[in-house]
Design an enzyme around this catalytic site. Structure first.
Site, mmCIF file in Angstrom:
data_model
loop_
_atom_site.group_PDB
_atom_site.id
_atom_site.type_symbol
_atom_site.label_atom_id
_atom_site.label_comp_id
_atom_site.label_asym_id
_atom_site.label_seq_id
_atom_site.Cartn_x
_atom_site.Cartn_y
_atom_site.Cartn_z
ATOM 1 C CB SER A 138 -77.485 -14.564 43.535
ATOM 2 O OG SER A 138 -78.276 -14.481 43.939
ATOM 3 C CE1 TYR A 151 -76.339 -9.169 44.080
ATOM 4 C CE2 TYR A 151 -79.340 -10.789 43.878
ATOM 5 C CZ TYR A 151 -77.060 -10.738 44.244
ATOM 6 O OH TYR A 151 -76.494 -11.639 44.711
ATOM 7 C CE LYS A 155 -74.292 -11.013 42.185
ATOM 8 N NZ LYS A 155 -72.567 -11.938 41.865
HETATM 9 P P1 NAD Z 1 -70.367 -7.522 50.504
HETATM 10 O O1 NAD Z 1 -70.850 -6.794 50.737
HETATM 11 O O2 NAD Z 1 -69.876 -8.973 52.509
HETATM 12 O O3 NAD Z 1 -68.833 -8.367 50.043
HETATM 13 C C1 NAD Z 1 -68.962 -7.698 49.090
HETATM 14 C C2 NAD Z 1 -67.652 -7.255 48.465
HETATM 15 O O4 NAD Z 1 -67.438 -6.900 47.518
HETATM 16 C C3 NAD Z 1 -67.150 -6.082 49.371
HETATM 17 O O5 NAD Z 1 -65.451 -6.600 50.160
HETATM 18 C C4 NAD Z 1 -66.939 -5.548 48.248
HETATM 19 O O6 NAD Z 1 -65.925 -3.546 49.013
HETATM 20 C C5 NAD Z 1 -66.103 -5.507 47.251
HETATM 21 N N1 NAD Z 1 -67.343 -4.628 46.097
HETATM 22 C C6 NAD Z 1 -68.369 -3.918 45.959
HETATM 23 N N2 NAD Z 1 -68.090 -3.434 44.450
HETATM 24 C C7 NAD Z 1 -66.934 -3.939 44.055
HETATM 25 C C8 NAD Z 1 -66.186 -2.670 43.335
HETATM 26 N N3 NAD Z 1 -66.171 -2.070 41.906
HETATM 27 N N4 NAD Z 1 -64.484 -3.982 42.990
HETATM 28 C C9 NAD Z 1 -64.154 -4.363 43.691
HETATM 29 N N5 NAD Z 1 -64.648 -5.393 44.600
HETATM 30 C C10 NAD Z 1 -65.868 -4.543 44.988
HETATM 31 O O7 NAD Z 1 -71.382 -9.570 50.266
HETATM 32 P P2 NAD Z 1 -71.320 -10.349 50.250
HETATM 33 O O8 NAD Z 1 -72.682 -11.318 50.159
HETATM 34 O O9 NAD Z 1 -70.409 -11.523 50.614
HETATM 35 O O10 NAD Z 1 -70.973 -10.538 48.622
HETATM 36 C C11 NAD Z 1 -70.223 -11.731 47.891
HETATM 37 C C12 NAD Z 1 -71.254 -12.232 46.263
HETATM 38 O O11 NAD Z 1 -71.688 -12.855 46.461
HETATM 39 C C13 NAD Z 1 -71.840 -10.721 45.945
HETATM 40 O O12 NAD Z 1 -71.042 -11.036 44.024
HETATM 41 C C14 NAD Z 1 -72.705 -11.245 46.289
HETATM 42 O O13 NAD Z 1 -73.919 -11.040 44.976
HETATM 43 C C15 NAD Z 1 -73.223 -12.656 45.967
HETATM 44 N N6 NAD Z 1 -74.262 -13.054 46.833
HETATM 45 C C16 NAD Z 1 -74.312 -12.832 47.954
HETATM 46 C C17 NAD Z 1 -75.938 -13.746 48.847
HETATM 47 C C18 NAD Z 1 -75.302 -13.151 50.057
HETATM 48 O O14 NAD Z 1 -76.567 -13.493 50.991
HETATM 49 N N7 NAD Z 1 -74.540 -12.699 51.254
HETATM 50 C C19 NAD Z 1 -76.874 -14.719 48.109
HETATM 51 C C20 NAD Z 1 -75.945 -14.521 46.781
HETATM 52 C C21 NAD Z 1 -74.921 -13.836 46.211
#
Ligand code: NAD
Length: 276
Positions: A138, A151, A155
């Protein structure tokens, strides 16, 4: 457009958001895709929409990730791409946080990646041709904001492990490539991370609505991040940073880190000060 026709890919957290964007981009290149997610409903929805192999998986649970590896090999015989992407991002100040809040976020974000590496690395390194690991980090690791300690902590661990892994595989002459995916803001369901909290757990955490907090940020669609991930796999890029507009903040933070280095001339001055 490079073809991934004989590639088998596993994407954790693949039923939503960035994971789903990666799944779509891989399918477009003709990869076979295993979608691993703890959300059974979301898995069912993506399986009815896209031609994927769904495996209900909780990445916090070692046995569940071991089962994911077994199911993948049973179905496809081999695996080439692992995207350790499942993650949760609620907010809360350190002073308010319970130990179970810390544990949950670190279990998903950090142990989830460790479990993925533990159970898949032996199969990925067995491929003599092509294999690749993408770990989702992230932007908050490079520009740490208040309110996101577990978080950012989890990360930061993922980033460090990813950098070490890349060096170790290079030292071994392995054909497995490694990329740290470092997303800025992406339009996903992360604003509703508390839906993933295990049922029995009470929590002082709050969902972190990024889009309300930062309306001027350039939120990318997940599908675009999926395309960037494909490019980074093809190029075997060590880092994929999805946005450029954090560059000044990253620079400022790293300048501050470099300013903390004690140089030989500083040591002489402080020794002399100590003597007088
Ligand atoms: P999201 O909530 O849309 O997707 C996350 C997915 O992870 C969901 O489908 C959820 O069911 C699954 N999940 C959660 N806990 C779980 C577990 N214990 N076992 C299996 N699956 C699990 O969110 P996203 O933004 O798509 O997140 C994806 C990754 O991107 C994450 O690692 C998040 O930290 C990272 N991220 C997102 C952003 C952003 O702006 N969206 C920015 C930086 C990093």
């Amino acid at each position: 457009m490079q073809n991934f026709q004989n590639a088998v890919a596993v994407v954790t957290g693949g039923a939503s958001g960035i994971g789903k964007g990666i799944v779509q981009a891989l399918l477009e290149r003709d990869a076979q895709v295993v979608v691993a997610d703890r959300d059974a409903q979301a898995l069912e929805a993506i399986a009815s929409e896209l031609d994927i192999f769904p495996v209900e998986t909780d990445v916090t649970d070692a046995a569940s990730v071991e089962n994911l590896a077994q199911q993948t090999l049973k179905r496809f015989g081999e695996v080439h791409i692992l995207c350790n992407n499942a993650g949760v991002g609620p907010r809360g100040d350190i002073s308010d946080m319970s130990l179970s809040d810390w544990r949950w976020i670190i279990d998903v974000n950090l142990w989830g990646v460790i479990h993925g590496l533990h159970y898949f690395l032996p199969h990925l390194t067995r491929n003599n041709g092509f294999a690749h690991i993408v770990n989702t980090v992230s932007m908050s690791v490079l520009t740490p904001p208040a309110g996101l300690a577990p978080y950012v902590g989890s990360k930061a661990g993922v980033l460090g492990i990813t950098e070490v892994l890349r060096q170790e595989l290079e030292n071994d002459g392995s054909s497995v490539g490694v990329t740290a995916l470092i997303p800025g803001p992406v339009t996903t369901n992360i604003n509703n991370s508390l839906r993933n909290l295990p049922e029995h757990t009470s929590s002082a955490l709050q969902d972190f609505n990024l889009s309300q907090k930062r309306p001027t940020w350039n939120f990318l669609p997940p599908r675009q991040v999926g395309e960037q991930v494909i490019e980074s796999i093809i190029e075997n890029s060590p880092y994929l940073i999805t946005h450029s507009f954090f560059e000044d903040q990253i620079q400022k933070r790293h300048d501050e880190i470099l300013a903390g280095i004690v140089r030989p001339s500083d040591e002489v001055v402080s020794l002399e000060r100590g003597r007088s």
